[in-house]
Enzyme design. Structure first.
Site, short mmCIF file in Angstrom:
data_model
loop_
_atom_site.label_atom_id
_atom_site.label_comp_id
_atom_site.label_asym_id
_atom_site.label_seq_id
_atom_site.Cartn_x
_atom_site.Cartn_y
_atom_site.Cartn_z
N ASP A 84 55.03 -8.68 -23.92
CA ASP A 84 54.05 -9.69 -24.33
C ASP A 84 54.67 -10.57 -25.43
O ASP A 84 55.26 -10.05 -26.38
CB ASP A 84 52.81 -8.95 -24.87
N GLU A 136 53.68 -19.87 -21.10
CA GLU A 136 52.45 -20.33 -21.77
C GLU A 136 52.54 -21.83 -22.00
O GLU A 136 53.56 -22.34 -22.46
CB GLU A 136 52.26 -19.62 -23.12
N GLY A 187 43.01 -12.60 -32.05
CA GLY A 187 42.32 -12.00 -33.19
C GLY A 187 40.84 -12.34 -33.19
O GLY A 187 40.37 -13.14 -32.38
N HIS A 214 44.76 -15.08 -22.85
CA HIS A 214 45.09 -14.35 -24.09
C HIS A 214 43.89 -14.46 -25.03
O HIS A 214 43.07 -15.35 -24.91
CB HIS A 214 46.32 -14.98 -24.76
N GLY A 215 43.87 -13.54 -26.01
CA GLY A 215 42.84 -13.63 -27.05
C GLY A 215 41.46 -13.26 -26.56
O GLY A 215 40.46 -13.81 -27.04
N ASN A 236 43.79 -10.51 -21.86
CA ASN A 236 44.61 -9.74 -22.80
C ASN A 236 43.77 -9.18 -23.95
O ASN A 236 43.05 -9.93 -24.61
CB ASN A 236 45.71 -10.62 -23.40
P1 13P Z 1 43.36 -10.44 -28.89
O1 13P Z 1 43.89 -10.70 -30.26
O2 13P Z 1 42.11 -11.20 -28.65
O3 13P Z 1 43.23 -9.01 -28.62
O4 13P Z 1 44.44 -11.04 -27.87
C1 13P Z 1 45.51 -10.24 -27.45
C2 13P Z 1 46.55 -10.99 -26.74
O5 13P Z 1 46.42 -12.13 -26.36
C3 13P Z 1 47.81 -10.27 -26.47
O6 13P Z 1 48.74 -11.08 -25.85
O1 G3H Z 2 48.99 -11.56 -28.71
C1 G3H Z 2 49.59 -10.75 -29.35
C2 G3H Z 2 49.13 -9.93 -30.39
O2 G3H Z 2 47.79 -9.70 -30.53
C3 G3H Z 2 49.90 -10.09 -31.65
O3 G3H Z 2 50.71 -9.01 -31.57
O4 G3H Z 2 51.26 -8.61 -33.96
O5 G3H Z 2 52.35 -7.32 -32.12
O6 G3H Z 2 52.92 -9.74 -32.44
P1 G3H Z 2 51.90 -8.68 -32.60
ZN ZN Z 3 48.56 -13.12 -26.63
#
Ligand code: 13P
Ligand code: G3H
Ligand code: ZN
Length: 289
Positions: A84, A136, A187, A214-215, A236
Protein backbone atom coordinates in the site's frame (compact mmCIF):
# COMPACT_ATOMS: atom_id res chain seq x y z
CA UNK A 1 -5.00 -19.21 -0.25
CA UNK A 2 -2.77 -16.59 -1.75
CA UNK A 3 -4.45 -15.34 -4.92
CA UNK A 4 -3.89 -12.65 -7.52
CA UNK A 5 -5.47 -9.40 -6.25
CA UNK A 6 -6.27 -8.32 -9.79
CA UNK A 7 -8.34 -11.47 -10.22
CA UNK A 8 -10.01 -10.97 -6.83
CA UNK A 9 -11.02 -7.41 -7.67
CA UNK A 10 -12.08 -8.20 -11.22
CA UNK A 11 -14.34 -10.94 -9.86
CA UNK A 12 -16.03 -8.49 -7.48
CA UNK A 13 -16.31 -5.91 -10.24
CA UNK A 14 -17.93 -8.42 -12.58
CA UNK A 15 -20.61 -9.02 -9.95
CA UNK A 16 -21.02 -5.27 -9.23
CA UNK A 17 -19.85 -5.98 -5.71
CA UNK A 18 -16.90 -4.88 -3.62
CA UNK A 19 -14.49 -6.06 -0.97
CA UNK A 20 -12.02 -4.50 1.46
CA UNK A 21 -8.29 -4.00 1.63
CA UNK A 22 -7.33 -4.11 5.31
CA UNK A 23 -3.98 -2.75 6.52
CA UNK A 24 -1.89 -4.72 8.94
CA UNK A 25 1.03 -3.59 11.08
CA UNK A 26 1.84 -6.67 13.16
CA UNK A 27 1.02 -10.26 14.09
CA UNK A 28 -2.05 -9.47 16.20
CA UNK A 29 -3.68 -7.39 13.48
CA UNK A 30 -2.82 -9.92 10.78
CA UNK A 31 -4.35 -12.76 12.79
CA UNK A 32 -7.48 -10.76 13.58
CA UNK A 33 -8.07 -9.77 9.95
CA UNK A 34 -7.47 -13.25 8.61
CA UNK A 35 -9.70 -14.89 11.21
CA UNK A 36 -12.47 -12.39 10.42
CA UNK A 37 -12.24 -13.11 6.69
CA UNK A 38 -12.20 -16.87 7.23
CA UNK A 39 -15.21 -16.69 9.52
CA UNK A 40 -17.20 -14.56 7.05
CA UNK A 41 -15.83 -16.41 3.98
CA UNK A 42 -14.67 -13.20 2.35
CA UNK A 43 -12.04 -12.85 -0.38
CA UNK A 44 -10.02 -9.73 0.40
CA UNK A 45 -6.70 -7.91 0.19
CA UNK A 46 -4.25 -7.80 3.07
CA UNK A 47 -2.02 -4.76 2.72
CA UNK A 48 1.11 -3.31 4.26
CA UNK A 49 2.49 0.21 3.83
CA UNK A 50 6.06 1.27 3.25
CA UNK A 51 6.14 2.82 6.73
CA UNK A 52 5.16 -0.52 8.28
CA UNK A 53 7.88 -2.33 6.32
CA UNK A 54 10.39 0.13 7.74
CA UNK A 55 9.00 -0.13 11.28
CA UNK A 56 8.45 -3.86 11.59
CA UNK A 57 11.22 -5.35 9.47
CA UNK A 58 10.24 -5.90 5.86
CA UNK A 59 11.18 -9.59 5.56
CA UNK A 60 9.61 -10.39 8.92
CA UNK A 61 6.22 -8.82 8.33
CA UNK A 62 5.89 -10.05 4.74
CA UNK A 63 6.86 -13.62 5.64
CA UNK A 64 4.47 -13.51 8.56
CA UNK A 65 1.64 -12.41 6.27
CA UNK A 66 2.47 -14.97 3.58
CA UNK A 67 2.77 -17.80 6.12
CA UNK A 68 -0.47 -16.88 7.78
CA UNK A 69 -2.32 -16.70 4.47
CA UNK A 70 -0.92 -20.09 3.51
CA UNK A 71 -1.46 -21.79 6.87
CA UNK A 72 -4.67 -20.19 8.10
CA UNK A 73 -6.91 -19.74 5.09
CA UNK A 74 -8.78 -22.48 3.21
CA UNK A 75 -8.18 -23.13 -0.49
CA UNK A 76 -11.46 -21.58 -1.51
CA UNK A 77 -10.73 -18.25 0.20
CA UNK A 78 -8.74 -15.83 -1.94
CA UNK A 79 -6.35 -13.39 -0.28
CA UNK A 80 -4.01 -10.95 -2.00
CA UNK A 81 -0.91 -9.42 -0.39
CA UNK A 82 -0.57 -5.83 -1.54
CA UNK A 83 2.00 -3.08 -0.99
CA UNK A 84 0.00 0.00 0.00
CA UNK A 85 1.29 3.47 -0.93
CA UNK A 86 4.67 2.57 -2.40
CA UNK A 87 5.91 5.96 -3.53
CA UNK A 88 9.08 5.25 -5.49
CA UNK A 89 10.41 2.69 -7.96
CA UNK A 90 12.86 1.09 -5.54
CA UNK A 91 10.22 0.41 -2.88
CA UNK A 92 7.96 -1.25 -5.47
CA UNK A 93 10.79 -3.38 -6.87
CA UNK A 94 11.83 -4.43 -3.38
CA UNK A 95 8.23 -5.27 -2.45
CA UNK A 96 8.00 -7.66 -5.41
CA UNK A 97 11.25 -9.30 -4.31
CA UNK A 98 9.85 -9.67 -0.80
CA UNK A 99 6.81 -11.60 -2.07
CA UNK A 100 3.94 -9.12 -2.42
CA UNK A 101 1.72 -10.24 -5.28
CA UNK A 102 0.36 -6.74 -5.96
CA UNK A 103 1.75 -3.25 -5.49
CA UNK A 104 0.66 0.36 -5.42
CA UNK A 105 2.71 3.16 -6.87
CA UNK A 106 1.36 6.33 -5.36
CA UNK A 107 2.59 9.25 -7.42
CA UNK A 108 -0.15 11.52 -6.18
CA UNK A 109 2.31 13.92 -4.55
CA UNK A 110 4.02 14.49 -7.91
CA UNK A 111 3.01 16.57 -10.90
CA UNK A 112 0.68 14.83 -13.36
CA UNK A 113 3.51 14.21 -15.85
CA UNK A 114 5.84 12.87 -13.16
CA UNK A 115 3.11 10.64 -11.74
CA UNK A 116 2.31 9.27 -15.20
CA UNK A 117 5.94 8.51 -16.03
CA UNK A 118 6.80 6.96 -12.67
CA UNK A 119 3.64 4.84 -12.71
CA UNK A 120 4.40 3.59 -16.22
CA UNK A 121 7.96 2.70 -15.25
CA UNK A 122 6.71 0.66 -12.29
CA UNK A 123 4.01 -1.03 -14.38
CA UNK A 124 6.50 -2.00 -17.11
CA UNK A 125 8.72 -3.61 -14.48
CA UNK A 126 5.94 -5.27 -12.44
CA UNK A 127 4.01 -6.68 -15.40
CA UNK A 128 7.11 -8.54 -16.59
CA UNK A 129 6.81 -10.40 -13.28
CA UNK A 130 3.02 -10.78 -13.52
CA UNK A 131 2.42 -8.42 -10.63
CA UNK A 132 -0.60 -6.09 -10.92
CA UNK A 133 -0.21 -2.40 -10.12
CA UNK A 134 -2.51 0.16 -8.55
CA UNK A 135 -1.98 3.81 -9.45
CA UNK A 136 -3.47 6.93 -7.90
CA UNK A 137 -4.73 9.99 -9.68
CA UNK A 138 -5.88 13.01 -7.77
CA UNK A 139 -4.84 13.02 -4.12
CA UNK A 140 -6.50 11.32 -1.18
CA UNK A 141 -5.49 13.75 1.57
CA UNK A 142 -3.75 12.72 4.79
CA UNK A 143 -4.41 13.90 8.30
CA UNK A 144 -1.53 16.05 9.41
CA UNK A 145 -0.54 16.93 5.86
CA UNK A 146 -3.83 18.36 4.67
CA UNK A 147 -6.41 19.81 7.05
CA UNK A 148 -9.79 21.03 5.96
CA UNK A 149 -11.62 23.13 8.50
CA UNK A 150 -13.75 24.97 5.96
CA UNK A 151 -17.25 23.90 5.11
CA UNK A 152 -16.71 25.16 1.59
CA UNK A 153 -16.47 22.14 -0.73
CA UNK A 154 -14.37 24.06 -3.23
CA UNK A 155 -11.24 23.45 -1.08
CA UNK A 156 -11.48 19.87 -2.34
CA UNK A 157 -11.35 20.75 -6.03
CA UNK A 158 -7.58 20.57 -6.41
CA UNK A 159 -7.47 17.05 -4.92
CA UNK A 160 -10.12 15.45 -7.10
CA UNK A 161 -9.58 12.87 -9.85
CA UNK A 162 -10.29 14.36 -13.26
CA UNK A 163 -12.23 11.75 -15.32
CA UNK A 164 -10.66 12.69 -18.70
CA UNK A 165 -7.18 12.78 -17.25
CA UNK A 166 -7.88 9.43 -15.56
CA UNK A 167 -8.71 7.88 -18.91
CA UNK A 168 -5.46 9.12 -20.40
CA UNK A 169 -3.54 8.03 -17.28
CA UNK A 170 -4.91 4.49 -17.49
CA UNK A 171 -4.26 4.17 -21.22
CA UNK A 172 -0.71 5.48 -20.90
CA UNK A 173 0.39 3.59 -17.79
CA UNK A 174 -1.57 0.32 -18.24
CA UNK A 175 -2.28 0.09 -14.51
CA UNK A 176 -4.60 -2.65 -13.27
CA UNK A 177 -6.57 -0.73 -10.64
CA UNK A 178 -7.01 2.97 -9.89
CA UNK A 179 -7.22 4.80 -6.56
CA UNK A 180 -9.57 7.75 -6.92
CA UNK A 181 -10.22 10.97 -5.05
CA UNK A 182 -13.81 12.18 -4.93
CA UNK A 183 -13.82 13.84 -1.50
CA UNK A 184 -12.44 10.89 0.50
CA UNK A 185 -9.57 11.39 2.97
CA UNK A 186 -7.24 9.23 5.05
CA UNK A 187 -7.79 9.12 8.80
CA UNK A 188 -10.76 10.37 10.75
CA UNK A 189 -10.70 13.89 9.43
CA UNK A 190 -13.22 16.19 7.91
CA UNK A 191 -14.23 15.02 4.47
CA UNK A 192 -16.10 16.81 1.71
CA UNK A 193 -19.75 17.42 2.67
CA UNK A 194 -20.60 14.55 0.35
CA UNK A 195 -18.52 12.54 -2.13
CA UNK A 196 -18.72 13.89 -5.66
CA UNK A 197 -20.97 11.12 -7.01
CA UNK A 198 -21.29 12.70 -10.41
CA UNK A 199 -17.52 12.66 -10.80
CA UNK A 200 -17.44 8.99 -9.78
CA UNK A 201 -20.05 8.16 -12.42
CA UNK A 202 -17.97 9.91 -15.08
CA UNK A 203 -14.85 8.04 -13.99
CA UNK A 204 -16.74 4.73 -14.16
CA UNK A 205 -17.98 5.52 -17.65
CA UNK A 206 -14.45 6.19 -18.86
CA UNK A 207 -12.48 3.52 -17.05
CA UNK A 208 -13.15 -0.17 -17.08
CA UNK A 209 -10.93 -1.11 -14.13
CA UNK A 210 -11.58 -1.87 -10.47
CA UNK A 211 -11.68 1.48 -8.64
CA UNK A 212 -10.22 1.70 -5.15
CA UNK A 213 -11.57 3.95 -2.42
CA UNK A 214 -8.82 4.92 0.01
CA UNK A 215 -9.73 6.53 3.31
CA UNK A 216 -12.89 4.50 3.85
CA UNK A 217 -12.50 4.02 7.62
CA UNK A 218 -15.13 6.61 8.46
CA UNK A 219 -17.45 5.81 5.58
CA UNK A 220 -20.98 4.90 6.60
CA UNK A 221 -22.75 1.85 5.29
CA UNK A 222 -24.91 4.01 3.07
CA UNK A 223 -21.95 5.85 1.54
CA UNK A 224 -20.27 2.53 0.80
CA UNK A 225 -23.46 1.25 -0.79
CA UNK A 226 -23.71 4.36 -2.98
CA UNK A 227 -20.09 3.96 -4.07
CA UNK A 228 -20.49 0.26 -4.92
CA UNK A 229 -23.56 1.11 -6.98
CA UNK A 230 -21.39 3.51 -8.96
CA UNK A 231 -18.59 1.04 -9.60
CA UNK A 232 -16.15 1.04 -6.67
CA UNK A 233 -14.67 -2.44 -6.13
CA UNK A 234 -12.55 -2.03 -2.99
CA UNK A 235 -12.50 0.06 0.20
CA UNK A 236 -9.29 0.63 2.16
CA UNK A 237 -9.47 0.42 5.95
CA UNK A 238 -6.54 1.23 8.21
CA UNK A 239 -7.39 3.92 10.78
CA UNK A 240 -10.46 2.09 12.04
CA UNK A 241 -8.32 -0.94 12.87
CA UNK A 242 -5.55 1.07 14.51
CA UNK A 243 -8.00 2.99 16.65
CA UNK A 244 -9.74 -0.23 17.75
CA UNK A 245 -6.31 -1.63 18.68
CA UNK A 246 -5.14 1.34 20.72
CA UNK A 247 -8.46 2.14 22.36
CA UNK A 248 -8.80 -1.46 23.56
CA UNK A 249 -5.32 -1.26 25.06
CA UNK A 250 -6.18 2.03 26.80
CA UNK A 251 -9.44 0.60 28.01
CA UNK A 252 -7.71 -2.44 29.53
CA UNK A 253 -5.11 -0.22 31.12
CA UNK A 254 -7.64 2.20 32.60
CA UNK A 255 -9.81 -0.58 33.90
CA UNK A 256 -6.97 -2.03 35.87
CA UNK A 257 -6.74 -5.22 33.95
CA UNK A 258 -3.59 -6.97 35.16
CA UNK A 259 -1.11 -5.81 32.59
CA UNK A 260 1.43 -8.50 33.43
CA UNK A 261 0.76 -10.95 30.62
CA UNK A 262 0.97 -9.67 27.04
CA UNK A 263 -0.61 -12.89 25.79
CA UNK A 264 -3.83 -12.22 27.71
CA UNK A 265 -3.86 -8.53 26.82
CA UNK A 266 -3.19 -9.08 23.12
CA UNK A 267 -5.79 -11.81 22.95
CA UNK A 268 -8.40 -9.23 23.97
CA UNK A 269 -7.00 -6.68 21.52
CA UNK A 270 -7.15 -9.26 18.74
CA UNK A 271 -10.77 -10.04 19.57
CA UNK A 272 -11.63 -6.34 19.38
CA UNK A 273 -9.99 -5.88 15.97
CA UNK A 274 -11.63 -9.04 14.67
CA UNK A 275 -15.06 -7.78 15.76
CA UNK A 276 -14.41 -4.50 13.98
CA UNK A 277 -13.37 -6.23 10.75
CA UNK A 278 -16.35 -8.61 10.84
CA UNK A 279 -18.67 -5.65 11.41
CA UNK A 280 -17.23 -3.94 8.31
CA UNK A 281 -17.47 -7.02 6.14
CA UNK A 282 -21.06 -7.65 7.19
CA UNK A 283 -22.21 -4.24 5.99
CA UNK A 284 -21.08 -5.09 2.49
CA UNK A 285 -22.45 -8.64 2.57
CA UNK A 286 -25.81 -7.33 3.72
CA UNK A 287 -25.98 -5.12 0.66
CA UNK A 288 -25.10 -8.02 -1.63
CA UNK A 289 -28.09 -10.01 -0.46
P1 13P B 1 -8.26 5.11 6.41
O1 13P B 1 -7.29 6.07 7.02
O2 13P B 1 -9.58 5.76 6.20
O3 13P B 1 -8.34 3.86 7.16
O4 13P B 1 -7.70 4.78 4.95
C1 13P B 1 -6.79 3.73 4.79
C2 13P B 1 -6.16 3.70 3.46
O5 13P B 1 -6.54 4.37 2.53
C3 13P B 1 -5.03 2.78 3.29
O6 13P B 1 -4.47 2.87 2.02
O1 G3H C 1 -3.24 4.95 3.63
C1 G3H C 1 -2.37 4.62 4.38
C2 G3H C 1 -2.33 4.69 5.78
O2 G3H C 1 -3.49 4.83 6.49
C3 G3H C 1 -1.16 5.47 6.29
O3 G3H C 1 -0.34 4.45 6.64
O4 G3H C 1 1.10 5.51 8.37
O5 G3H C 1 1.55 3.22 7.50
O6 G3H C 1 1.95 5.19 6.02
P1 G3H C 1 1.17 4.63 7.16
ZN1 ZN D 1 -4.56 4.96 1.35
Amino acid sequence: MLANPKQILNDFKAKNQATFAFNTTDIVTTQAIIEAAVETKTDFILQITKKTLEYKGDVEIVNLALNMIEQRTPKNLKVGLHLDHGNDFQTCKHAIELGFNSIMIDGSQLSYEENKNLTKRVVDYAHKKNIPVQGELGTVPYIGKHVFEEDDDSVWDEYMTDPDQAQEFVEFTKIDTLAIAIGNAHGFQKERSSPDWERLEKITQKINLPLIMHGASDWTENKIKQAVKRGVSCFNIDTDIRVAYISKLCDLFENECRMDDPRKVMQLVKRKIKEKVIQRIKTIKKNEA
